[in-house]
Every structure is written in structure tokens, then in C-alpha cells.
Design an enzyme around this catalytic site. Structure first.
Site, PDB file in Angstrom:
ATOM      1  CD  GLU A 134     -11.421   0.072   2.069  1.00 55.66           C
ATOM      2  OE1 GLU A 134     -11.244   0.239   0.836  1.00 55.66           O
ATOM      3  OE2 GLU A 134     -11.172   0.951   2.905  1.00 55.66           O
ATOM      4  CG  HIS A 135     -15.898  -0.099   1.063  1.00 52.57           C
ATOM      5  ND1 HIS A 135     -14.758   0.471   0.525  1.00 52.57           N
ATOM      6  CD2 HIS A 135     -16.136   0.552   2.225  1.00 52.57           C
ATOM      7  CE1 HIS A 135     -14.337   1.434   1.339  1.00 52.57           C
ATOM      8  NE2 HIS A 135     -15.148   1.506   2.377  1.00 52.57           N
TER       9      HIS A 135
ATOM     10  CD  GLN B  92     -13.942   2.559  -3.061  1.00 56.35           C
ATOM     11  OE1 GLN B  92     -14.918   2.567  -2.333  1.00 56.35           O
ATOM     12  NE2 GLN B  92     -12.750   2.892  -2.622  1.00 56.35           N
TER      13      GLN B  92
ATOM     14  CG  HIS C  35       9.886 -23.660  34.506  1.00 59.44           C
ATOM     15  ND1 HIS C  35      11.132 -23.256  34.121  1.00 59.44           N
ATOM     16  CD2 HIS C  35       9.009 -22.840  33.859  1.00 59.44           C
ATOM     17  CE1 HIS C  35      11.020 -22.226  33.278  1.00 59.44           C
ATOM     18  NE2 HIS C  35       9.748 -21.956  33.103  1.00 59.44           N
TER      19      HIS C  35
ATOM     20  CG  ASP D 284     -17.133   6.154   2.595  1.00 58.70           C
ATOM     21  OD1 ASP D 284     -16.671   5.111   3.091  1.00 58.70           O
ATOM     22  OD2 ASP D 284     -17.103   6.401   1.375  1.00 58.70           O
TER      23      ASP D 284
ATOM     24  CG  HIS E  77     -12.003   7.339  -2.251  1.00 62.67           C
ATOM     25  ND1 HIS E  77     -11.801   8.214  -1.229  1.00 62.67           N
ATOM     26  CD2 HIS E  77     -13.128   6.655  -1.934  1.00 62.67           C
ATOM     27  CE1 HIS E  77     -12.755   8.072  -0.326  1.00 62.67           C
ATOM     28  NE2 HIS E  77     -13.579   7.138  -0.723  1.00 62.67           N
TER      29      HIS E  77
END
Lengths: 435, 435
Positions: free
Chosen positions: B326-327, B258, B419, B360, B261
Site C-alpha cells: 500500500e505504502h 504504520q 444484426h 496521510d 494504526h
């Protein structure tokens, strides 16, 4: 004079293309003018909490309130106190809306399956806390409470907070029927800020839905990311599709039931001849005459009403898809056939025996629909708006070994050596000895 | 020195609550600083079209381009020219991703049913045109093209445009595999403006998805309403859940995959003892030593890495749900059991034989996931992001008659007489004679 109330434009003329271009731009709202003030409200409420919210309620709503959140809002008593016809209608509407959304929810199940040595899945969970905004003032609609909160309730949302300034008995009764946990007695940007950030007395939510004025729209856009929001609602719209056999009286009634909502609303007609437009235009003043909200409806027709004339049924569908209206009412012969061609619409009302008003109150699907052309990409508010999803991935060691070459090839092609090693370290029990 | 690389905080201390508070705020990005410039770019491109786009490409990307859109981008040739291992891996990945999303799509079917004399339904249609943004520069990932475009392709989107500045062979090959119709050779806010408004040479889209820098995020937020957008992506995150039996070597490998990145990414550990944290902290420098993106990974751990220590498995799940990463990688014993307790996560990697890297690149679910806590309300990018929905309502006259009292009671309670009359005019063949 009555005839010019509804402007008409025939395909091929500059009036027609001009009208379509104006309609294409109808979803644009410039929020930049109100953003500085809204930003300040958001920051102030985030910092000072309840005290700031109460200050803004006094400043913008002219009310001094001592309490913001009501969990014991007397919903059952409010329901019991309503006239029996309205009470029965609210209960029937809640039942029908719930049944439709239960059907809708069946497409939202979690799934899980194995492919060789990999388990793959998708887990669907209801959101924990949701905030629903309903405006006060002239658009104070208990039906909107049902149409927004019941999809969330069916999704299984743990806590639904409704923001509405000084809610009346109908709104509190609707909250009760829709399982609303608490009512936040505030409106405007101050309500959105309170729901997004939370205060001493109000817990923050995960998502805010519901239409509001420019300040509400600006606030929703600014808190997006902190919480999720639904699309930014604009004025309401109806597009009536008619042919030579349509009943001008019913077409006019549908246009007016849209026009009476708001001066800003869009009553639109799409048909096959100027003669038919004239028959509708002749009908309008008769029906307007005794309409309580006559001046509002008249203004909406004057400002935004237009009748577009095209040459055949095929063009009815094509132009309708280009406009992507919130409500599309299909008054032509063989209405199912034409309705199948409509790809962009919030809700489609099939056949002249289906008034839009039935969908507004009782049919079942939510009447919270994409406006301003958002039907190109949007959806009616639904159960799917109140769930989150997580992917699930589980590899056996054997399967990881079988796929390792592909994974590491892609990782290294992207220059992410650490990704490749994270795979290889699983497969080599003690790689450090190999260095 | 190696030991302090990964900060540790035990539940009950002020460090722990401070770390959780900082994590809770990680999703906030202040876009107000870049908004004035971005607003100007959007307006200029809207007004001047292609010429303005080319000016901004020169100004911000340092390139003079004569053409913006490529439909004949040589995808097949690019694929054929790749090394055989990368080519085979891309093809395998595209196949797996497509199969997963076909499974996902089965929950998105249209439905229609009758309830007495009412037909109710929901029609699901693919969007007409979608724009997918993939950044250039250090994060130029063909895998992201597959993970974004294939869900749109499976949804049946008619035209997918990929925006990527000066795309390389891998990206063009991935576009070919994912059915991308055209490549827009631009990045930044200028790419978003071009996709949202269209120019002489680039048709406008209905929705824009894909992560980008601050300018891209600000542009997406400003065009929201004109087009739909996905959520605003922030830095990538992993949360590893570990117990005493987890392998510190694999935990460290996942944290580093991670961390490599981006300096801004979040490598997070949640475990049961400071002893285990120390074992991971001891492992990290060994693995960092030979990592090509070492300095980036080290910076990410120093700036955002933290190990949170809680007392039992129950707290692992609770704190993980609070962080909503996220993960989430579940390295504990009986991982399925703990994974079932995780309600808020983009993707859950179950068991230590499941590296995040597999998800991934190859597993199947999209790696485009909610970040910054958006997993509380968000979802992986999926087929559901590329469809619109329309409600369908059709009443028989008899059923309308049966429900008319409820509809008109609610309409009149809300002050919308028009209506009520739109319903009654269907039931009374010639109401004007009755006045």
C-alpha cells in the site's frame, strides 16, 4: 396475436410503474444457489491444480483434455484459413477498435507537478497479466475477443490469456489480431479458478474480465480480492427511443437484433404514443417470419419486451436515465439533442442511420458494456480497466518544515502520536538527546 | 529481547521464501463465516427498512436512535468549535486534497471526434449518489472523510452520503469541508445495506466506498451488482526500502507510524544487510518506549513485521514489485531512481524527507489506497472512481453503406442474421417489396 407480442404500458398506469419496477430489479441475480459448488471447485483447483481443472472440464464440458494452455495456438494460420470477407472484416474491425482505444488512452497519462517544495504525481502502469473470459456454446463470438483484448493490448498489458473452451478458427484468428499471448482451453468456474490462482501449467493473472453464465459470475465474485474483476454481466439490453416520425421498420429491426441474442435479453421501446407501439408491433411478425433465430427472439420479446409510452421528449430522457440501459438507440428527430440528455447508458447510438449492430462489430468502442442498470455507475470496457496507478509524493526538508504544524495537529487529533513523531524526527537531527 | 522484535530473513533462505509466501497470501480474507449473518441483515433491511436498521444499530452498536439521516448535521458549527490548530490544519488539508484531485480530473474529460462519416465519443458523467463508509471506534478519522469525499466532490457527484456511527465534531467538520450532503448515523453491515437498498428515510446510492471490518467487507461484496463498490480493504501496510546510508532512526519512525494504526497492520523493511536490520531493531525499542499506542505497535511488529534482506538495488525494486505494498517509502540514496522502478504500489514516498504521515494528512493524493497486494491492479481512490462513461456512436447513411459489408460479414459469421438485417434495412428503403 401479432399485436400482443409487444406489451405496452402508458405512464400514469399501474402497468407502467410495474414495468419500471421490474426493470429496476433486472440486474439482480441470486448467486447463492450455485456458490457452494463454485466454492468447492475453486478450493479444489487451488489445491490440486491442473489435475483438478482437467477433472472439471470432463465433468462439466464433457471433454478429456491433455493440455490446458496453448501459446502456439495457430492464430495466423486460422486467420489465413478464413473466408476472405470474414478475414477482411475482422482485420478492419481490429484496426478500428485499436484506433478508438488509442484515443481513449491519451487521457490516462501519468502526471507529475511541483507545488512549492512538494512533488506530486500519479503514475499509470499497464497490468502485468490479464485473463479474458469468453463463453463457448451459443455465444461464441470472435468480435468479443477483439472488443475485450484490444483495450488491454492498447493499455500495454504484458500477457493476455484468453479462456475459451475448444476455440474455433474465428476465435483463434481474433486472438492473433488482438495480441493474445495464450489460450486456456477451459470454460466455466474452472476457467476462472485457473486464471485467478494459477496452476502448474497456467500462470495466475491480476485481473479477469468478460461475461459468462451464473457459475462464471459466482466464481468471479468469489475470487474478487485475489484478483480484480470487471462488473458482473447480465443479459443484453436495448432501449429504443422513438417519436412519431421514427420508422417502425427500423425500430423493429433494432429490437430484433437485440432479441436474437438470447431468450433472456431485453428489447425495450420508449416512445410517445400507443399508436406508434402498434405500428412497431405490426412490423415485428413480418421481420420475425424469416429470422433464423426466430424462436429465441420471440421468447425474449414475450418475456422481457415492453413498450413504455410517455408524454413528451423530456420524459423520454428521464425514463431512459432511470432505466440506464446497456444500449440506447435514439431514433427521434434531432437525435443529437436528445442524446445529450442521456446520462446513464453503456453506449448511445445517435440517429436512425446508426444501427446497434455497427457498434457490436466495427465502430470502435468496446461492445462490452454495463448491463442490468450498472450504466448508472459503470463504463464500457476500456483501456482504463487495464492499468494500475500509484501516487508519488516527494517533500523537500524545507517544505516538510513548513507543513509540519498542520500534519502533526491532525495526527495528534486522531491519536496517532507516532505519525506526528515521524514528521518531527526529520526536522530534529538528533531528538533522542532532547528527551 | 529488543533485537528479536523485528524478524529478519535473507534472500536464498527458506525463511525468506516463507516470508514472501506469507506476504503473498496477506490479502486473503475468508468472509464465508460472517456471510450468512450479513445476508440476513441485508434481506431484513431490504424488507423492513428503517425499523430493521434501527434494530441492528441497537443490537450491534448498543444505541437506540430515532433518526438515521442528518442533512443538517451542524458541520460549520462543528468546524468553528474545533481548536484553531486543528481547524486550520483541516482547512489546509481540504484545500491541498482538492487541488490534487482537480489536476487528476483533467484526464477524465469527455471526447468526441469524427472519422469519415462516423462520429465517435466517450461521455464522462459524475455519479448521481455516492455513499462513503468510515468506521467508528478506534479508527475514527476525519482525514479519511476528506480523502474519500473530496475526490467525489471534485468529480461532481450530486449527493454524497457519509455513513459513520455517532460522528464527532471533527468528522462533521470534515464532512462540511468536503461537501457531504447527509450523514447516515449507522455503521457495520446495516450501514452498507441502508446505502445499497435505501429505506423510507435514506435514498439509495449508486456506489459505496470506504474501508470497514469483516462484516462491512462481506456486505459490500454481497451488494456488488446492486451498487458499485471499491476494492475490499485489508490492514494497512508500509514497505520501507533502505540501503547502507539510510537513517535507521527515520526507518524505525516510519515503521512505527504504520504499526500504531492497528495490531493487524504490516510494518515491512526491505534492505541490503542484516547489519542494517540490527540498527533498525536497536532503534525500535527506544522509540516504542514513550509511544502512546505502544502495545498495538509492538503487536503489529511481532505478528506481521519482517525485514527482508536482498543483495542489491535491483532486487529491492523487484521484491517491492512482488509485494505490491500500500505504502512504499524509499529511503535509499538517489531515491527518485529507485522509485521509478516501482510499478506496484499504492503510494510511493520518495526520499527520507518524505514521511508517510505527510501523505496521510496533507500532501494531496488520497490516502485511501489498495492493500493486500491489490496495488498489482488497483489505484488510489480518485476522481475516476466517481464517474460513469457512455460511448457515443453516430453514422451517416453513406458511411454505414461503406462499412456494411464488413458488419454483415461478421454478424453472419456469428450466426446473428438479425444484426445483419438491421444494417441492410437502413440501406434498402423498402426491403419487404424485394422478398
Amino acid at each position: 396475436m401479432s399485436r400482443v407480442l409487444l406489451k405496452s404500458a402508458t405512464e400514469g398506469t399501474s402497468e407502467f410503474s410495474g414495468a419500471l419496477a421490474r426493470l429496476a430489479a433486472r440486474g439482480e441475480s441470486d448467486l447463492s444457489a450455485v456458490e457452494p459448488l463454485v466454492r468447492q471447485i475453486l478450493e479444489d483447483i487451488r489445491e490440486r491444480g491442473d489435475a483438478a481443472v482437467k477433472d472439471y472440464i470432463f465433468r462439466f464440458e464433457g471433454r478429456r483434455v491433455s493440455q490446458l494452455l496453448y501459446t502456439d495456438y495457430g492464430g495466423q494460420a486460422a486467420l489465413d484459413g478464413l473466408g476472405s470477407d470474414v478475414r477482411a472484416a475482422l482485420i478492419a474491425a481490429a484496426d478500428r477498435i485499436r484506433r478508438y482505444h488509442e484515443r481513449q488512452a491519451s487521457g490516462l497519462d501519468s502526471f507529475e507537478y511541483k507545488e512549492g517544495g512538494v512533488l506530486l504525481g500519479s503514475r499509470v502502469n499497464p497490468l502485468d497479466r490479464v485473463g479474458i473470459y469468453t463463453p463457448g456454446g451459443k455465444a461464441r463470438y470472435p468480435s468479443s475477443v477483439l472488443m475485450s483484448a484490444i483495450p488491454a493490448q492498447v493499455a500495454g498489458v504484458r500477457a493476455i490469456t484468453l479462456a475459451s473452451p475448444n476455440p474455433g478458427a474465428e476465435v483463434r484468428a481474433a486472438c492473433h489480431l488482438a495480441g493474445v499471448e495464450a489460450i486456456l482451453d477451459a470454460g466455466g468456474a474452472q476457467a476462472i479458478a485457473t486464471l485467478a490462482y494459477g496452476t502448474e501449467s497456467v500462470p495466475p493473472v491480476d485481473k479477469i474480465v468478460g461475461p459468462g453464465n451464473l457459475y462464471v459470475a459466482a466464481a468471479k465474485r468469489l475470487v474478487f480480492g485475489q484478483v480484480d474483476i470487471d462488473s458482473l454481466a447480465g443479459p443484453s439490453e436495448i432501449l429504443v427511443l422513438a417519436d412519431e416520425n421514427s420508422d417502425p421498420r427500423l425500430v423493429a429491426a433494432d429490437l430484433l437484433s437485440q432479441a436474437e441474442h438470447d431468450e433472456a435479453s431485453y428489447p425495450l421501446l420508449l416512445c410517445l404514443s400507443t399508436e406508434f407501439v402498434e405500428r412497431v408491433a405490426t412490423e415485428l411478425p413480418h421481420q420475425l417470419e424469416s429470422l433464423p433465430r426466430r424462436s429465441m427472439a420471440e421468447q425474449a420479446i414475450l418475456d422481457h419486451g415492453v413498450a413504455l409510452v410517455v408524454r413528451d421528449r423530456q420524459r423520454l430522457a428521464e425514463v431512459a436515465n432511470q432505466i440506464a440501459a446497456e444500449h440506447v438507440a435514439v431514433h427521434v428527430q434531432r437525435p443529437e439533442e436528445l442524446a445529450r440528455e442521456i446520462r446513464h447508458a453503456g453506449a448511445i447510438f445517435v440517429g436512425s442511420t446508426t444501427p446497434e449492430a455497427a457498434g457490436d462489430y466495427l465502430a470502435g468502442p468496446s461492445h462490452v458494456l454495463p448491463t442490468g442498470g450498472a450504466a448508472r455507475y459503470g463504463a464500457p470496457l476500456g483501456v482504463y480497466d487495464f492499468v494500475s496507478r500509484s501516487s508519488v509524493i516527494a517533500y523537500t526538508l524545507e517544505e516538510l518544515g513548513a507543513q509540519a504544524a498542520h500534519i502533526t495537529a491532525l495526527a495528534r487529533a486522531e491519536g496517532l502520536e507516532g505519525h506526528a513523531r515521524a514528521v518531527e524526527s526529520r526536522l530534529a537531527p538528533s531528538p533522542r538527546q532532547n528527551r
